[in-house]
Motif scaffolding. Structure first.
Motif, PDB file in Angstrom:
ATOM      1  N   ASP A  98       0.826  -1.199   0.000  1.00  3.53           N
ATOM      2  CA  ASP A  98       0.000   0.000   0.000  1.00  3.53           C
ATOM      3  C   ASP A  98       0.865   1.257   0.000  1.00  3.53           C
ATOM      4  O   ASP A  98       0.561   2.240  -0.685  1.00  3.53           O
ATOM      5  CB  ASP A  98      -0.920   0.019   1.223  1.00  3.53           C
ATOM      6  N   PHE A  99       1.944   1.229   0.790  1.00  2.00           N
ATOM      7  CA  PHE A  99       2.835   2.381   0.841  1.00  2.00           C
ATOM      8  C   PHE A  99       3.503   2.601  -0.510  1.00  2.00           C
ATOM      9  O   PHE A  99       3.594   3.729  -1.000  1.00  2.00           O
ATOM     10  CB  PHE A  99       3.889   2.179   1.919  1.00  2.00           C
ATOM     11  N   LYS A 100       3.942   1.519  -1.152  1.00  2.00           N
ATOM     12  CA  LYS A 100       4.567   1.639  -2.464  1.00  2.00           C
ATOM     13  C   LYS A 100       3.582   2.223  -3.474  1.00  2.00           C
ATOM     14  O   LYS A 100       3.948   3.075  -4.292  1.00  2.00           O
ATOM     15  CB  LYS A 100       5.051   0.269  -2.942  1.00  2.00           C
ATOM     16  N   ARG A 101       2.357   1.784  -3.406  1.00  2.00           N
ATOM     17  CA  ARG A 101       1.327   2.309  -4.306  1.00  2.00           C
ATOM     18  C   ARG A 101       1.160   3.816  -4.118  1.00  2.00           C
ATOM     19  O   ARG A 101       1.048   4.568  -5.079  1.00  2.00           O
ATOM     20  CB  ARG A 101       0.011   1.586  -4.020  1.00  2.00           C
ATOM     21  N   SER A 102       1.163   4.277  -2.851  1.00  2.00           N
ATOM     22  CA  SER A 102       1.029   5.706  -2.569  1.00  2.00           C
ATOM     23  C   SER A 102       2.213   6.496  -3.128  1.00  2.00           C
ATOM     24  O   SER A 102       2.042   7.575  -3.697  1.00  2.00           O
ATOM     25  CB  SER A 102       0.918   5.939  -1.061  1.00  2.00           C
ATOM     26  N   VAL A 103       3.408   5.949  -2.962  1.00  2.00           N
ATOM     27  CA  VAL A 103       4.611   6.624  -3.452  1.00  2.00           C
ATOM     28  C   VAL A 103       4.591   6.732  -4.970  1.00  2.00           C
ATOM     29  O   VAL A 103       4.824   7.804  -5.535  1.00  2.00           O
ATOM     30  CB  VAL A 103       5.870   5.885  -2.968  1.00  2.00           C
ATOM     31  N   TYR A 104       4.299   5.638  -5.636  1.00  2.00           N
ATOM     32  CA  TYR A 104       4.294   5.648  -7.098  1.00  2.00           C
ATOM     33  C   TYR A 104       3.192   6.551  -7.640  1.00  2.00           C
ATOM     34  O   TYR A 104       3.375   7.226  -8.664  1.00  2.00           O
ATOM     35  CB  TYR A 104       4.140   4.223  -7.629  1.00  2.00           C
ATOM     36  N   ALA A 105       2.041   6.574  -6.971  1.00  2.00           N
ATOM     37  CA  ALA A 105       0.968   7.464  -7.409  1.00  2.00           C
ATOM     38  C   ALA A 105       1.377   8.925  -7.266  1.00  2.00           C
ATOM     39  O   ALA A 105       1.090   9.754  -8.138  1.00  2.00           O
ATOM     40  CB  ALA A 105      -0.298   7.191  -6.598  1.00  2.00           C
ATOM     41  N   ALA A 106       2.070   9.266  -6.180  1.00  2.00           N
ATOM     42  CA  ALA A 106       2.525  10.645  -5.974  1.00  2.00           C
ATOM     43  C   ALA A 106       3.552  11.046  -7.025  1.00  2.00           C
ATOM     44  O   ALA A 106       3.522  12.166  -7.552  1.00  2.00           O
ATOM     45  CB  ALA A 106       3.111  10.797  -4.569  1.00  2.00           C
ATOM     46  N   ILE A 107       4.471  10.133  -7.346  1.00  2.00           N
ATOM     47  CA  ILE A 107       5.482  10.422  -8.370  1.00  2.00           C
ATOM     48  C   ILE A 107       4.818  10.610  -9.730  1.00  2.00           C
ATOM     49  O   ILE A 107       5.133  11.546 -10.474  1.00  2.00           O
ATOM     50  CB  ILE A 107       6.526   9.298  -8.414  1.00  2.00           C
ATOM     51  N   GLN A 132      -1.785   8.767 -16.634  1.00  2.00           N
ATOM     52  CA  GLN A 132      -3.012   9.509 -16.354  1.00  2.00           C
ATOM     53  C   GLN A 132      -4.209   8.558 -16.305  1.00  2.00           C
ATOM     54  O   GLN A 132      -5.078   8.663 -15.426  1.00  2.00           O
ATOM     55  CB  GLN A 132      -3.240  10.577 -17.423  1.00  2.00           C
ATOM     56  N   ALA A 133      -4.246   7.608 -17.245  1.00  2.00           N
ATOM     57  CA  ALA A 133      -5.334   6.632 -17.263  1.00  2.00           C
ATOM     58  C   ALA A 133      -5.365   5.812 -15.981  1.00  2.00           C
ATOM     59  O   ALA A 133      -6.425   5.502 -15.441  1.00  2.00           O
ATOM     60  CB  ALA A 133      -5.190   5.718 -18.483  1.00  2.00           C
ATOM     61  N   TRP A 134      -4.185   5.457 -15.502  1.00  2.00           N
ATOM     62  CA  TRP A 134      -4.100   4.706 -14.253  1.00  2.00           C
ATOM     63  C   TRP A 134      -4.689   5.507 -13.097  1.00  2.00           C
ATOM     64  O   TRP A 134      -5.511   5.010 -12.314  1.00  2.00           O
ATOM     65  CB  TRP A 134      -2.634   4.386 -13.946  1.00  2.00           C
ATOM     66  N   LEU A 135      -4.251   6.736 -12.956  1.00  2.00           N
ATOM     67  CA  LEU A 135      -4.668   7.542 -11.813  1.00  2.00           C
ATOM     68  C   LEU A 135      -6.152   7.892 -11.858  1.00  2.00           C
ATOM     69  O   LEU A 135      -6.750   8.198 -10.826  1.00  2.00           O
ATOM     70  CB  LEU A 135      -3.829   8.823 -11.742  1.00  2.00           C
ATOM     71  N   GLU A 136      -6.743   7.856 -13.059  1.00  2.00           N
ATOM     72  CA  GLU A 136      -8.168   8.151 -13.199  1.00  2.00           C
ATOM     73  C   GLU A 136      -9.035   6.904 -13.126  1.00  2.00           C
ATOM     74  O   GLU A 136     -10.267   6.999 -13.117  1.00  2.00           O
ATOM     75  CB  GLU A 136      -8.421   8.879 -14.525  1.00  2.00           C
ATOM     76  N   ASP A 165      -3.371  -4.228 -14.165  1.00  2.00           N
ATOM     77  CA  ASP A 165      -2.819  -4.847 -12.963  1.00  2.00           C
ATOM     78  C   ASP A 165      -1.725  -3.925 -12.419  1.00  2.00           C
ATOM     79  O   ASP A 165      -1.079  -3.190 -13.148  1.00  2.00           O
ATOM     80  CB  ASP A 165      -2.335  -6.281 -13.236  1.00  2.00           C
ATOM     81  N   LEU A 166      -1.559  -3.941 -11.122  1.00  2.00           N
ATOM     82  CA  LEU A 166      -0.721  -2.952 -10.446  1.00  2.00           C
ATOM     83  C   LEU A 166       0.736  -3.057 -10.850  1.00  2.00           C
ATOM     84  O   LEU A 166       1.460  -2.061 -10.874  1.00  2.00           O
ATOM     85  CB  LEU A 166      -0.877  -3.103  -8.930  1.00  2.00           C
ATOM     86  N   HIS A 167       1.181  -4.234 -11.166  1.00  2.00           N
ATOM     87  CA  HIS A 167       2.562  -4.397 -11.612  1.00  2.00           C
ATOM     88  C   HIS A 167       2.820  -3.559 -12.873  1.00  2.00           C
ATOM     89  O   HIS A 167       3.908  -3.002 -13.043  1.00  2.00           O
ATOM     90  CB  HIS A 167       2.861  -5.869 -11.887  1.00  2.00           C
ATOM     91  N   GLY A 168       1.818  -3.476 -13.749  1.00  2.00           N
ATOM     92  CA  GLY A 168       1.970  -2.649 -14.948  1.00  2.00           C
ATOM     93  C   GLY A 168       2.165  -1.189 -14.611  1.00  2.00           C
ATOM     94  O   GLY A 168       2.964  -0.486 -15.247  1.00  2.00           O
ATOM     95  N   PHE A 169       1.455  -0.710 -13.605  1.00  2.00           N
ATOM     96  CA  PHE A 169       1.607   0.679 -13.183  1.00  2.00           C
ATOM     97  C   PHE A 169       2.999   0.922 -12.603  1.00  2.00           C
ATOM     98  O   PHE A 169       3.669   1.899 -12.944  1.00  2.00           O
ATOM     99  CB  PHE A 169       0.538   1.016 -12.153  1.00  2.00           C
ATOM    100  N   PHE A 170       3.446   0.021 -11.746  1.00  2.00           N
ATOM    101  CA  PHE A 170       4.786   0.151 -11.187  1.00  2.00           C
ATOM    102  C   PHE A 170       5.839   0.168 -12.303  1.00  2.00           C
ATOM    103  O   PHE A 170       6.801   0.944 -12.258  1.00  2.00           O
ATOM    104  CB  PHE A 170       5.081  -0.991 -10.221  1.00  2.00           C
ATOM    105  N   SER A 171       5.661  -0.686 -13.283  1.00  2.00           N
ATOM    106  CA  SER A 171       6.627  -0.773 -14.392  1.00  2.00           C
ATOM    107  C   SER A 171       6.665   0.523 -15.190  1.00  2.00           C
ATOM    108  O   SER A 171       7.746   0.977 -15.606  1.00  2.00           O
ATOM    109  CB  SER A 171       6.277  -1.944 -15.312  1.00  2.00           C
ATOM    110  N   LEU A 172       5.500   1.124 -15.417  1.00  2.00           N
ATOM    111  CA  LEU A 172       5.458   2.390 -16.140  1.00  2.00           C
ATOM    112  C   LEU A 172       6.230   3.485 -15.395  1.00  2.00           C
ATOM    113  O   LEU A 172       6.997   4.237 -15.990  1.00  2.00           O
ATOM    114  CB  LEU A 172       4.008   2.838 -16.339  1.00  2.00           C
ATOM    115  N   VAL A 173       6.013   3.586 -14.089  1.00  2.00           N
ATOM    116  CA  VAL A 173       6.705   4.611 -13.304  1.00  2.00           C
ATOM    117  C   VAL A 173       8.204   4.331 -13.266  1.00  2.00           C
ATOM    118  O   VAL A 173       9.023   5.252 -13.384  1.00  2.00           O
ATOM    119  CB  VAL A 173       6.120   4.687 -11.871  1.00  2.00           C
TER     120      VAL A 173
END
Length: 425
Positions: A98-107, A132-136, A165-173
């Motif tokens: 959850d913390f990692k998700r918050s950090v990546y979303a902020a970045i 942008q699509a992820w965050l929306e 899937d969340l791994h895709g979001f992490f990979s993009l960041v």
């Protein structure tokens, strides 16, 4: 109210100063700490740590230091150092994922909000619409998206498409960070108030869970802040040694710096040259010393006095008269506190002993304070806690009371009990 005093806003705001040009002007007496912070962030890949008492101004130092690094590396391209303006906080309820998700979303949000400016400085290599699509995505916003098979934690929600899937979001960041920064550059991320985890054991476990993931991530430069010795304790743990630097030790402002702090705020916020602050430099320094050099507590009391001054309808245009009135008001506050308390003599004796020891003791030293057992001493400590004169913090291993510390109300009453005769030099 502040306009009536001749100012644009609250002179005694207890929040940390912002990471901008105004915050840089408002931060006084911290040149050495700023230099040390910036050297550690820009010159090392390990986690920068800061330790100091509650209310001493650690967060303000980090905010201004990050802003200065941003400006100093403005034209360095992939060696630039950016800065997330909002610190993160670890909690006992939030998982590492959850913390990692918050950090990546902020970045991701930071890059999206500043995309046009950053494209002129950094090689982003791809557009930010996928982020942008992820965050929306409602699933992401509500925290319903879990990590896919390629990441940690397993599983996806039933309605989740493969593209989300969340791994895709992490990979993009991660791709964005690698494209944007060299080994020298990065974005500063701050974990603040580590002491809210209560024990160094819990803090150590939370940071160890981040060690090989977030703390080792390309393009992230981490700063961890805490009080009451928790950062130093965590930094010395075997698993975190080599990853966390030795803490920068932030001490209370000294010398003329505390009076300068008021002068700088007056100059920054005044509407006219003849604006007179409710609590001027002399009175501010007086309260600062009474309150055991806690900046946040001092600002709070000065704000309370300003409110009382306005609501009582008093209009005073003489600085020395205001100084005298402030001393009277502080004395009246302490007398009102005393009348509301029901503290037995033995607890008062312990309170005075704690103050004489610098404001912090351990109940394990009960014999030094005249107690036959820790249990009897804890009973007197509880009387002081009920009176809001001290707070107790928990031990790492067995969760028994460990450290007893005097709070602002306690220090004010200490001054009252001394007959206002104690030297404040």
């Amino acid at each position: 109210m502040w306009k009536d005093f001749g100012f644009k806003r609250n002179l005694y705001d207890t929040h940390p100063v912002s990471g901008n040009a105004q915050g840089e002007r408002l931060l006084v007496g911290r040149d050495a700490e700023l230099r040390g912070l910036k050297n550690r962030i820009s010159g090392f890949d390990t986690v920068t740590t800061i330790e100091g008492p509650n209310g001493v101004g650690k967060t303000s130092i980090v905010m201004v230091g990050g802003f200065q690094l941003y400006n100093e590396t403005l034209h360095d391209g992939k060696d630039s150092i950016l800065f997330l303006p909002e610190p993160f906080q670890l909690t006992t309820e939030e998982s590492a994922l959850d913390f990692k998700r918050s950090v990546y979303a902020a970045i991701a949000s930071y890059f999206i909000e500043n995309e046009n400016t950053l494209k002129q400085r950094l090689d982003l290599q791809f557009g930010l619409k996928p982020l942008q699509a992820w965050l929306e995505n409602p699933l992401f916003i509500n925290g319903s998206v879990t990590i896919g098979p390629a990441g940690m934690g397993g599983g996806r929600t039933p309605n989740e498409s493969k593209g989300f899937d969340l791994h895709g979001f992490f990979s993009l960041v991660d791709r964005l960070l690698k494209a944007a920064f060299s080994d020298k550059g990065g974005i500063v991320c701050v974990i603040d108030n580590l002491e809210i985890l209560n024990t160094s054991q819990v803090a150590r476990q939370r940071l160890e869970a981040l060690r090989d993931d977030l703390f080792a991530r390309h393009g992230m430069k981490w700063v961890v802040c805490g009080a009451r010795g928790i950062v130093r304790s965590v930094a010395s743990s075997q698993r975190l040694q080599g990853r966390l630097q030795e803490p920068i030790d932030v001490k209370p402002l000294s010398g003329n710096s505390i009076e300068d702090l008021v002068r700088v705020r007056v100059n920054e916020y005044k509407n006219s040259d003849d604006a007179l602050p409710p609590v001027g430099p002399t009175s501010f320094g007086y309260a600062f010393r009474i309150l055991h050099e806690n900046l946040r507590d001092t600002l709070k009391f000065c704000g309370d006095f300003s409110l009382w001054l306005d609501e009582s309808g008093q209009v005073i245009k003489d600085e020395s008269e205001l100084d005298q009135l402030f001393e009277i008001w502080l004395a009246e506050q302490s007398e009102a506190y005393m009348k509301s308390l029901n503290v037995p003599p033995r607890a008062w004796k312990l309170f005075d002993d704690i103050c004489d020891q610098g404001g912090s003791i351990s109940p394990s030293d009960h014999e030094e304070f005249g107690f036959n057992s820790p249990q009897y001493m804890r009973g007197q400590v509880q009387r002081l806690e009920q009176a809001d004169l001290v707070v107790s913090e928990l031990a790492d291993s067995d969760h028994r009371r460990k450290t007893v510390t005097v709070v602002a109300k306690g220090w004010l009453l200490r001054h009252h009990r001394s007959g206002y005769e104690k030297q404040l030099n």
